[in-house]
Write an enzyme that holds these catalytic residues in place. Structure first.
Site, PDB file in Angstrom:
ATOM      1  N   ASP A   1       0.769  -1.129  -0.158  1.00  0.00           N
ATOM      2  CA  ASP A   1      -0.134   0.170  -0.113  1.00  0.00           C
ATOM      3  C   ASP A   1       0.788   1.128  -0.034  1.00  0.00           C
ATOM      4  OD1 ASP A   1       0.622  -0.906   2.580  1.00  0.00           O
ATOM      5  OD2 ASP A   1      -0.857   0.212   3.712  1.00  0.00           O
TER       6      ASP A   1
ATOM      7  N   GLU B   1      -0.264  -2.309   5.130  1.00  0.00           N
ATOM      8  CA  GLU B   1       0.650  -2.133   6.184  1.00  0.00           C
ATOM      9  C   GLU B   1       0.354  -1.122   7.013  1.00  0.00           C
ATOM     10  OE1 GLU B   1       3.657  -1.387   8.787  1.00  0.00           O
ATOM     11  OE2 GLU B   1       3.520  -0.353   6.712  1.00  0.00           O
ATOM     12  N   GLU B   2       0.094  -0.136   6.186  1.00  0.00           N
ATOM     13  CA  GLU B   2       0.069   1.316   6.725  1.00  0.00           C
ATOM     14  C   GLU B   2      -1.213   1.568   7.675  1.00  0.00           C
ATOM     15  OE1 GLU B   2       2.556   3.194   6.551  1.00  0.00           O
ATOM     16  OE2 GLU B   2       3.469   2.945   4.738  1.00  0.00           O
TER      17      GLU B   2
ATOM     18  N   HIS C   1       7.536   8.863   4.578  1.00  0.00           N
ATOM     19  CA  HIS C   1       6.171   9.380   4.618  1.00  0.00           C
ATOM     20  C   HIS C   1       6.000  10.785   4.317  1.00  0.00           C
ATOM     21  CE1 HIS C   1       4.302   5.766   7.283  1.00  0.00           C
ATOM     22  NE2 HIS C   1       5.342   5.476   6.286  1.00  0.00           N
TER      23      HIS C   1
HETATM   24 NI    NI Z   1       6.549   1.041   5.097  1.00  0.00          NI
END
Ligand code: NI
Length: 384
Positions: free
Chosen positions: A73, A129-130, A349
């Site tokens: 993702d 995962e996020e 991020h």
């Molecule tokens: Ni990551």
């Protein structure tokens, strides 16, 4: 059809980068992966709507099952990396390197196509995962880890140079939890504090008290973080606030400390409010557990990589990662793969996030060698 090599890895990675999708919405990403796996004659399946799992059975006979995982993702960010292959999905970006993880796993599969091993390699492309509770728990619930003897995963690290591998026995990443404190006092006129229970004062005292959990209640040898991220209270300067809310995050590397910090936060919040005759509710929301690497897997995997990488032992990092759930079930390890870009680097991020694509071929070698080794020498099974 793939032709192999570094160029192909870059193509896969850039294609997947353009397709960035959010957690549980990895529709085009899953299609892209399936198409490539089918082109190799593999038979991918979808244990959950956007996961892609394919088994590669070796031609050298029966043997153990080794699971290799890549997360899929992207993040809700508008890309500003300046890359010519930037996301074509507005407001969504691969800003953590998961596009690279998928390309590396495809490259690993390609190297194993000759099936010159005994046992089974399972390619696990994992959504979400996020976004806790994360895609890992769903794949475990679907039985994808059942019977596995080892599980391996990696994460690109834009802060570390290409050629650098970080492998650490024991805790690598933290339990990452949230707390939410709601203080219910009594509001009133700013000139008459005696008839109120001032939620702003209670919140301030609570935040300062939370700061002493780490300094006064946790052994100095342990790493713990308690952060109050927000305080929300009050309407205007001359009115005493009736309610206040504090939210924050806690990072720990051991289950007993996680439980202790939760208890400390609850006790401080409720007792400080009680001093003023007010009431506090405390909600503690566990996030991902700590990533705890198997020491034997780490030692053996590190030895396999010494001639191709600078293998170092990184410090534990207080970030969360749902690979932790796999490691609770099956021995394995999660490693850092250096991928610092040329020029200015930006943190994961960030909308400016970039990686160095020269990291991808090393990632394939890391996963291929790990897979072959743990097929031939599976870690001892855990007794539970
Ligand atoms: Ni990551």
């Amino acid at each position: 059809m793939a032709t192999g090599g570094a160029e192909q890895l870059v193509t896969w990675r850039r294609d997947l980068h353009r397709l960035a999708e959010l957690a549980h919405e990895e529709v085009e990403t899953a299609q892209y992966l399936e198409q490539q796996l089918r082109a190799w004659g593999l038979d991918p399946r979808r244990p959950t709507p956007t996961s892609v799992v394919a088994d590669m059975e070796g031609s050298d006979g029966a043997g153990p099952l080794v699971v290799l995982r890549a997360d899929m993702d992207g993040l809700p960010l508008t890309e500003d990396s300046g890359e010519p292959f930037s996301s074509t999905h507005p407001g969504i970006m691969h800003a953590c390197g998961h596009d690279g993880h998928m390309a590396i796993l495809l490259g690993t599969a390609e190297r194993l196509l000759a099936r010159d091993f005994a046992g089974t390699v399972r390619l696990l492309f994992q959504p979400a995962e996020e976004r806790p509770p994360g895609g890992a728990v769903e794949l475990i619930a679907a039985g994808e880890l059942q019977g596995a003897r080892a599980v391996l995963g990696l994460h690109l690290q834009a802060g570390w140079p290409v050629g650098w591998v970080g492998l650490k026995p024991g805790p690598l990443m933290a339990y990452s939890d949230r707390f939410h404190i709601r203080i219910h006092g009594r509001g009133g006129h700013g000139s008459e504090p005696q008839s109120t229970q001032d939620a702003v004062v209670i919140a301030a005292e609570t935040v300062m008290s939370l700061q002493t959990i780490v300094s006064r209640r946790v052994p100095p040898s342990e790493t713990v973080v308690v952060t109050s991220g927000t305080i929300t209270a009050g309407q205007t300067f001359n009115i005493i606030a009736e309610t206040a809310e504090i939210t924050g995050t806690v990072r720990t590397f051991a289950r007993d400390l996680q439980a202790q910090v939760e208890e400390e936060i609850r006790r401080r919040a409720t007792h400080i409010a009680a001093i003023y005759g007010a009431v506090a509710e405390c909600e503690y929301l566990p996030g991902y557990p700590a990533v705890i690497n198997d020491p034997v897997v780490v030692e053996e995997w590190a030895r396999l990589l010494e001639d191709v990488a600078t293998v170092e032992q990184p410090p534990a990092m207080p970030q969360g990662e749902d690979f932790a759930y796999y490691l609770q079930k099956v021995p394995g390890a999660f490693l850092w793969l250096g991928a610092a870009p040329a020029g200015d680097g930006h943190p994961h991020h960030s909308p400016h996030f970039r990686i160095h694509e020269d990291a991808l071929p090393l990632g394939v070698t890391v996963m291929e060698r790990g897979a072959r080794h743990f097929l031939a020498h599976p870690p001892a099974q855990r007794t539970r």
